[in-house]
Enzyme design. Structure first.
Site, PDB file in Angstrom:
ATOM      1  N   LYS A   1      -1.209  -1.337   2.357  1.00  0.00           N
ATOM      2  CA  LYS A   1      -0.031  -1.843   1.423  1.00  0.00           C
ATOM      3  C   LYS A   1      -0.611  -2.992   0.361  1.00  0.00           C
ATOM      4  O   LYS A   1      -0.289  -2.987  -0.701  1.00  0.00           O
ATOM      5  CB  LYS A   1       1.020  -2.285   2.172  1.00  0.00           C
ATOM      6  CG  LYS A   1       1.655  -1.180   2.946  1.00  0.00           C
ATOM      7  CD  LYS A   1       2.368  -0.151   1.946  1.00  0.00           C
ATOM      8  CE  LYS A   1       3.439   1.058   2.663  1.00  0.00           C
ATOM      9  NZ  LYS A   1       3.895   1.718   1.365  1.00  0.00           N
TER      10      LYS A   1
ATOM     11  N   TYR B   1      -2.269  -0.856   8.304  1.00  0.00           N
ATOM     12  CA  TYR B   1      -1.256  -0.457   7.275  1.00  0.00           C
ATOM     13  C   TYR B   1      -0.777  -1.643   6.353  1.00  0.00           C
ATOM     14  O   TYR B   1      -0.849  -1.639   5.246  1.00  0.00           O
ATOM     15  CB  TYR B   1       0.054  -0.290   8.326  1.00  0.00           C
ATOM     16  CG  TYR B   1       1.353  -0.203   7.475  1.00  0.00           C
ATOM     17  CD1 TYR B   1       1.599   1.020   6.954  1.00  0.00           C
ATOM     18  CD2 TYR B   1       2.219  -1.335   7.471  1.00  0.00           C
ATOM     19  CE1 TYR B   1       2.979   1.050   6.311  1.00  0.00           C
ATOM     20  CE2 TYR B   1       3.831  -1.182   6.747  1.00  0.00           C
ATOM     21  CZ  TYR B   1       3.900   0.172   6.165  1.00  0.00           C
ATOM     22  OH  TYR B   1       5.122   0.358   5.451  1.00  0.00           O
TER      23      TYR B   1
ATOM     24  N   SER C   1       5.520  -4.101   2.056  1.00  0.00           N
ATOM     25  CA  SER C   1       5.723  -4.485   3.173  1.00  0.00           C
ATOM     26  C   SER C   1       5.482  -5.884   3.657  1.00  0.00           C
ATOM     27  O   SER C   1       4.346  -6.497   3.052  1.00  0.00           O
ATOM     28  CB  SER C   1       5.365  -3.536   4.456  1.00  0.00           C
ATOM     29  OG  SER C   1       5.528  -3.904   5.760  1.00  0.00           O
TER      30      SER C   1
END
Length: 272
Positions: free
Chosen positions: A157, A153, A129
């Site tokens: 990632k 998050y 992402s």
């Protein structure tokens, strides 16, 4: 060619399975079987002319990944993740799925590679992402742009990207990570992604529902359509990994626009 899609019940996972069923091949090789896995049982795509197995599993369970790769799929799409907003709110769940689940998968692949004396080395496509970058963004985000994630998050990632590159460097797999922009407009109900409102402010008004805008209308963001996301995945499955270089993670293109421009486009569609 045997294919494994983890996260196949999600929006992009479903569309990827449907695309592969329609094409019947990947990178010029006929598909001979496909396994679809997610926390809920994925729907088998219509038109698949080869065996397709759907399973409900939790990749945070360390016993799951070895079973998924036991038949040594040629291409593995790893799409499963706890989305950004939920990963931020539930620290334990975010790391269990986005980090531990990913590490378990990479390690299961490594064990199969060792068991075959290095012969098993699948192409692995990992959905990362733009959250790995943090802020501020430049006008153009090159693949070497610094990674300073500002959320759990994004950190999860980014770690997944580093592990992908290292396991590939060691020859255990042939990995490609793709950093997706916000996928918009997502169909269905809103999810817990922090960027979900970008879809909400378009989708909900078109059916007469209210949508909450939590930011100013001069905020700019990067978007790609669901169809483009599937195209990125298919392309990544066949890209020359050696040409990508040791980083093994690529930033996917997107359309940059402000919230105000999105709303103006909505008004034009609605005929206002």
């Amino acid at each position: 060619m045997r294919i494994l899609i983890i996260g196949a019940a999600g929006m992009v996972g479903r569309k990827l399975a449907e695309r592969l069923a329609k094409d019947g091949a990947l990178n010029g090789a006929a598909i001979t079987g496909m396994t679809l896995a997610d926390v809920v049982t994925p729907t088998t795509p219509a038109g698949a002319i080869w065996p397709c197995t759907s399973v409900a599993v939790d990749i945070a369970d360390p016993s799951v990944a070895p079973k998924l790769v036991a038949d040594r799929p040629d291409v593995i799409f790893h799409l499963a993740a706890i989305v950004s907003g939920e990963a931020e709110q539930n620290f334990d769940k975010g790391y269990a799925i986005n980090l531990d689940g990913t590490r378990y998968l990479w390690e299961a692949i490594r064990q199969q590679n060792i068991a075959t004396g290095g012969a098993y080395r699948p192409r692995v496509v990992f959905t990362s992402s733009i959250a790995v970058f943090g802020a501020p963004f430049h006008d153009y985000i090159e693949d070497e742009f610094f990674t300073t994630p500002l959320t759990s998050y994004g950190a999860q990632k980014a770690i997944g990207e580093l592990l992908l590159a290292d396991y590939t460097r060691k020859g255990f797999m042939d990995g490609i990570g793709i950093r997706l922009p916000t996928i918009c407009v997502r169909p269905g109900k809103p999810n817990a992604a922090a960027s979900g409102f970008f879809s909400n402010i378009i989708r909900e008004p078109l059916v007469g529902l209210e949508a909450v805008l939590p930011v100013d209308d001069d905020v700019m963001h990067w978007h790609a359509s669901p169809r483009s996301a599937v195209g990125f995945l298919v392309h990544a499955a066949g890209i020359d990994g050696e040409a990508v270089g040791p980083r093994r993670n690529l930033s996917m293109p997107g359309l940059a626009c402000t919230i105000g421009e999105q709303i103006d486009a909505l008004r034009r569609v609605a005929g206002e």
